[in-house]
Design a protein around this motif. Structure first.
Motif, PDB file in Angstrom:
ATOM      1  N   ARG A  44       0.802  -1.230   0.000  1.00 49.26           N
ATOM      2  CA  ARG A  44       0.000   0.000   0.000  1.00 49.26           C
ATOM      3  C   ARG A  44       0.827   1.269   0.000  1.00 49.26           C
ATOM      4  NH1 ARG A  44      -3.775  -0.951   4.852  1.00 49.26           N
ATOM      5  NH2 ARG A  44      -1.828  -1.794   5.645  1.00 49.26           N
ATOM      6  N   LYS A 170      -7.677  -1.342   1.771  1.00 47.60           N
ATOM      7  CA  LYS A 170      -7.289  -2.698   1.314  1.00 47.60           C
ATOM      8  C   LYS A 170      -6.611  -3.509   2.417  1.00 47.60           C
ATOM      9  CE  LYS A 170      -6.787  -1.760  -3.581  1.00 47.60           C
ATOM     10  NZ  LYS A 170      -5.899  -1.861  -4.745  1.00 47.60           N
ATOM     11  N   GLU A 172      -7.657  -6.223   4.051  1.00 46.96           N
ATOM     12  CA  GLU A 172      -7.752  -7.695   3.922  1.00 46.96           C
ATOM     13  C   GLU A 172      -6.682  -8.278   3.017  1.00 46.96           C
ATOM     14  OE1 GLU A 172     -12.374  -8.464   4.034  1.00 46.96           O
ATOM     15  OE2 GLU A 172     -11.336  -9.860   2.708  1.00 46.96           O
ATOM     16  N   GLU A 173      -6.380  -7.572   1.932  1.00 45.25           N
ATOM     17  CA  GLU A 173      -5.415  -8.101   0.965  1.00 45.25           C
ATOM     18  C   GLU A 173      -3.966  -7.851   1.366  1.00 45.25           C
ATOM     19  OE1 GLU A 173      -7.976  -6.013   0.286  1.00 45.25           O
ATOM     20  OE2 GLU A 173      -8.684  -6.248  -1.778  1.00 45.25           O
ATOM     21  N   ASN A 174      -3.754  -6.918   2.316  1.00 44.13           N
ATOM     22  CA  ASN A 174      -2.380  -6.527   2.624  1.00 44.13           C
ATOM     23  C   ASN A 174      -1.930  -6.757   4.068  1.00 44.13           C
ATOM     24  OD1 ASN A 174      -1.167  -5.007   0.134  1.00 44.13           O
ATOM     25  ND2 ASN A 174      -3.265  -4.285   0.296  1.00 44.13           N
TER      26      ASN A 174
ATOM     27  N   ARG B  41      -0.595 -14.314  -5.039  1.00 38.80           N
ATOM     28  CA  ARG B  41      -0.715 -13.001  -4.382  1.00 38.80           C
ATOM     29  C   ARG B  41       0.324 -12.019  -4.903  1.00 38.80           C
ATOM     30  NH1 ARG B  41      -2.799 -12.075   0.771  1.00 38.80           N
ATOM     31  NH2 ARG B  41      -4.465 -13.520   1.261  1.00 38.80           N
ATOM     32  N   LYS B  45      -0.515  -8.580  -7.254  1.00 40.05           N
ATOM     33  CA  LYS B  45      -0.186  -7.236  -6.771  1.00 40.05           C
ATOM     34  C   LYS B  45       0.811  -6.546  -7.694  1.00 40.05           C
ATOM     35  CE  LYS B  45      -1.233  -8.200  -1.964  1.00 40.05           C
ATOM     36  NZ  LYS B  45      -0.741  -8.394  -0.599  1.00 40.05           N
ATOM     37  N   PHE B  99      -6.192 -15.258  -6.697  1.00 41.00           N
ATOM     38  CA  PHE B  99      -6.141 -14.058  -5.865  1.00 41.00           C
ATOM     39  C   PHE B  99      -6.431 -12.864  -6.752  1.00 41.00           C
ATOM     40  CE2 PHE B  99      -5.087 -11.704  -2.153  1.00 41.00           C
ATOM     41  CZ  PHE B  99      -4.458 -10.544  -2.588  1.00 41.00           C
ATOM     42  N   TYR B 101      -6.882  -8.552  -7.162  1.00 42.68           N
ATOM     43  CA  TYR B 101      -6.469  -7.268  -6.611  1.00 42.68           C
ATOM     44  C   TYR B 101      -6.960  -6.163  -7.521  1.00 42.68           C
ATOM     45  CZ  TYR B 101      -3.565  -4.407  -3.549  1.00 42.68           C
ATOM     46  OH  TYR B 101      -3.129  -3.513  -2.598  1.00 42.68           O
TER      47      TYR B 101
END
Lengths: 176, 132
Positions: A44, A170, A172-174, B41, B45, B99, B101
């Motif tokens: 992030r 964000k 949950e994803e990080n 993941r 990203k 996954f 994003y």
């Protein structure tokens, strides 16, 4: 009387302890590796930087301010403020999913000499994230905040300090 | 003379067991580093950051040879590994996994694997960035 100690038996006992130590080490290594690889990458900060750069390019590019943002006379346009996300090619919505928006961006234009007074403000995204950036940094916060500032000159050689604040949720994803 | 032989065998067995233990540990470490979940993941990203940084008209070529190898092992079609729709990048290496994003750049990104001369793929993915 002489007592002779049979050392063979003693070696075997030590070997048992040795394997117990190995098992402890293996357990520790497995735990550490799972903790390390189990934690998700937190991108992030990078994302906030990229978002700030994207907005900066939208506002000021090639040495000139965006003509849709400010007129040649130096007047900021309300239309740009109303359609800020669209004008800067930003899409914060996850289409088809009823989830809250995970981004927030605020651009403040300050004139030279007016430290606290915003001449013009552009804003978009989830305003609920704003207060997270004001919280004491020693406390854990769930959002990542990035701030960038730079000076720009408009066509009338009027200087503005541009402050760009970006917030990325964000969680949950990080964050595990 | 007998004692020397017994001690030697014990030492050899001890060393072999230690080596087996170390080998298992190293294999475990290597397997963790190339885990499917981690790869999905990380690549989702990375690709979304790339798209966020890109501008319309750009063509990105991304090296996904590691994903290609894993998709071959799992018999999962490589052309379905990366999906980009509605501003969401999804990386999948098996039918039940994946996954996703989200990226903020309001562009259209078309992704497809680069074919090779033998009817397969090179392991690279081409991503074309277009204006909406």
């Amino acid at each position: 009387m002489k007592f002779t100690i049979n050392k063979r038996g003693g070696d075997k006992v030590i070997s048992v302890y040795w394997f117990f130590v190995l098992i402890l080490i293996a357990g520790g290594v497995i735990l550490m590796v799972n903790t390390f690889y189990g934690a998700p990458y937190d991108i992030r900060d990078l994302e906030g930087e990229v978002l700030a750069s994207h907005v900066a390019d939208c506002i000021y590019s090639g040495g000139k301010m965006n003509p849709l943002l400010v007129s040649p006379q130096g007047v900021f346009k309300q239309e740009f403020q109303d359609n800020f996300l669209e004008r800067c090619d930003l899409n914060f919505d996850k289409q088809g999913e009823f989830e809250e928006i995970q981004y927030y961006v605020k651009v403040s234009f300050l004139e030279r000499g007016e430290k606290n007074q915003n001449r013009f403000v552009l804003e978009g995204g989830n305003t609920n994230w704003v207060n997270d950036c004001v919280i004491d940094t020693t406390k854990k916060r769930f959002t990542k905040c990035v701030q960038k500032e730079f000076w720009v000159l408009n066509e009338n050689d009027r200087a503005y300090l541009v402050k760009i604040d970006t917030v990325i949720g964000k969680v949950e994803e990080n964050v595990k | 003379m007998k004692k020397k032989g017994e001690v030697l065998i014990e030492n050899v067995v001890f060393i072999i067991l230690n080596l087996i233990f170390l080998t298992i540990l190293i294999l475990f470490l290597l397997k963790q580093g190339t885990g499917v979940v981690l790869m999905e993941r990380a690549h989702a990203k990375q690709i979304s950051l790339l798209i966020d940084s890109a501008k319309p008209g750009m063509t990105l070529k991304v090296n996904l040879e590691k994903l290609y190898d894993i998709s071959k092992e799992k018999n999962f079609p490589f052309d379905e590994t990366i999906k980009i729709e509605n501003n969401i990048v999804t990386v999948k290496l098996d039918p039940e996994g994946g996954f996703s994003y989200h990226y903020f750049n309001d562009v259209i990104a078309n992704a497809y694997p680069e074919p090779d001369n033998e009817g397969g793929y090179t392991g690279m993915y081409i991503i074309k960035i277009l204006k909406k």
